[in-house]
Structure formats: C-alpha cells, structure tokens
Design a protein around this motif. Sequence first.
Motif, PDB file in Angstrom:
ATOM      1  N   LEU A 164       0.820  -1.198   0.000  1.00 20.68           N
ATOM      2  CA  LEU A 164       0.000   0.000   0.000  1.00 20.68           C
ATOM      3  C   LEU A 164       0.862   1.258   0.000  1.00 20.68           C
ATOM      4  O   LEU A 164       0.515   2.264  -0.614  1.00 20.68           O
ATOM      5  N   CYS A 188      -0.193   1.838  -4.117  1.00 22.25           N
ATOM      6  CA  CYS A 188      -1.356   2.698  -4.256  1.00 22.25           C
ATOM      7  C   CYS A 188      -2.229   2.597  -3.023  1.00 22.25           C
ATOM      8  O   CYS A 188      -2.141   1.654  -2.272  1.00 22.25           O
ATOM      9  N   GLN A 189      -3.043   3.610  -2.855  1.00 16.04           N
ATOM     10  CA  GLN A 189      -4.005   3.562  -1.786  1.00 16.04           C
ATOM     11  C   GLN A 189      -5.262   2.857  -2.273  1.00 16.04           C
ATOM     12  O   GLN A 189      -5.360   2.496  -3.428  1.00 16.04           O
ATOM     13  N   ARG A 190      -6.212   2.667  -1.370  1.00 13.99           N
ATOM     14  CA  ARG A 190      -7.475   2.064  -1.771  1.00 13.99           C
ATOM     15  C   ARG A 190      -8.096   2.886  -2.887  1.00 13.99           C
ATOM     16  O   ARG A 190      -7.938   4.102  -2.964  1.00 13.99           O
ATOM     17  N   ASN A 191      -8.828   2.212  -3.747  1.00 10.92           N
ATOM     18  CA  ASN A 191      -9.388   2.875  -4.907  1.00 10.92           C
ATOM     19  C   ASN A 191     -10.340   3.985  -4.510  1.00 10.92           C
ATOM     20  O   ASN A 191     -11.065   3.890  -3.540  1.00 10.92           O
ATOM     21  N   THR A 225      -7.708  -3.879  -3.940  1.00  9.47           N
ATOM     22  CA  THR A 225      -6.602  -2.935  -4.077  1.00  9.47           C
ATOM     23  C   THR A 225      -6.017  -3.002  -5.487  1.00  9.47           C
ATOM     24  O   THR A 225      -5.609  -4.069  -5.946  1.00  9.47           O
ATOM     25  N   ASP A 226      -5.984  -1.865  -6.151  1.00 14.17           N
ATOM     26  CA  ASP A 226      -5.461  -1.779  -7.512  1.00 14.17           C
ATOM     27  C   ASP A 226      -3.932  -1.690  -7.452  1.00 14.17           C
ATOM     28  O   ASP A 226      -3.384  -0.756  -6.879  1.00 14.17           O
ATOM     29  N   ASP A 271     -10.751  -8.980   2.639  1.00 14.94           N
ATOM     30  CA  ASP A 271     -11.649  -8.712   1.513  1.00 14.94           C
ATOM     31  C   ASP A 271     -12.729  -9.789   1.414  1.00 14.94           C
ATOM     32  O   ASP A 271     -12.451 -10.977   1.511  1.00 14.94           O
TER      33      ASP A 271
END
Length: 203
Positions: free
Chosen positions: A18, A22-25, A34-35, A184
């Motif tokens: 993370l 990237c952060q959460r979408n 998570t992308d 998730d």
Amino acid sequence: MKRARLARLACLFVLGLLLTACQRNDATAPWQLTDISGHMPDLAFALTDDQGKAVTASDYRGKVTLLYFGYTHCPDVCPLTLAHLHVVMQRLDKLADGARILFVSVDPQRDTAEALHAYVTAFDPHIVGLTGSPADIEALTKRYRAAFSREPGKAGGSYEVSHSSGIYIFDASGKARLLATPEDTQDKLVHDLHLLLSPGGAT
C-alpha cells in the motif's frame, strides 16, 4: 506465537504494497480490491505443476490468474482461503472457466506434485498446484514481495511454515491488476473478477 508471527508477516506485506503502490481505490475507480496496476511485475515463473509437467506463466496466458502462496500441511489459513475461493468460483458460474488459481507451495520439500494434486483437487477444479526448487520458490516470493519462513520443527519431524496471505490477481495478458487480502469479502472478489472475466474486461 505462530499466529502472531503470521499476522505480522501479513500486515507488513500489505502495508508495504500500500505504501509503495497505491491507496485504496477512489470512488471513481471500478475496483473494490486494491489496484496494483503498474506497481507489481507481470506474471512470470518456471515451475512444475501438480501433474508433474514443467510450466511457465505463458501457459496461463488468456486466463485471469490468481496467485497464492501456501502449502498442503497448512493448518488453517490455506484451507480457509481455498474454500473461500471455491465459493467465489461457484458464484462466477461459467465465467470461472476463464480463471485459474495458482497455488504455489512454499514447502517444496514435502509438497510433491502428487501431494499438491490430491490437495488442490479437493477444493476446486480451477486450482493448479505449483512447486519447484527452494531457489525457484524464494525467487518468486521475492518478485511479488511475499514472505514465508519455516518454523522450528516439532516432535516427529513435523513443522509449519508462516507465510503471507495475499492473493495476487493478473489479467489475461499476465499484467498484475489487483491484490486481495483476508479482509476482503467474497462479494469484492466476485465483483472485480466479473469485470476482468467479462468480454472486453476492465482496462
């Protein structure tokens, strides 16, 4: 003690991704997981499948692949994860034919092709067991920033392996797209896999 160590490994693994990826979408993104697009390498490996056949990532091109590290003697996390993914595959119905779950053993000393085959086929026909040399397994885990460590042996020679529990999802061209964690839900997995597996797929 073992569970605490495993939890720390999982937390460090997810936190690292993370922070560096990237952060959460945000609300405009199509994904619920998570992308990790552009932040993890393409799917690449040379291992042996649960039929004893040498395979590489190119053998799974054209399929959406879910990469998970585990082992057949795992007492809880692995069977729960594979059972979880089995329900996801069932919910995807015919779309699931376009997916493969790659279960890579972090215990190649015990996980022969035969042992892997008996294990994964007990969960779902879309799962393929993969094994290889210790060096091959270590290289693959490092490629995707996963972690594992063998715990001290017990009486009778048995032992457990602590390992991170992320599920890496690659699109049909082998590009890393998503990361699923134990937190998730099945709904999130079904939603995002449906997007990847539908004609035209999400880009």
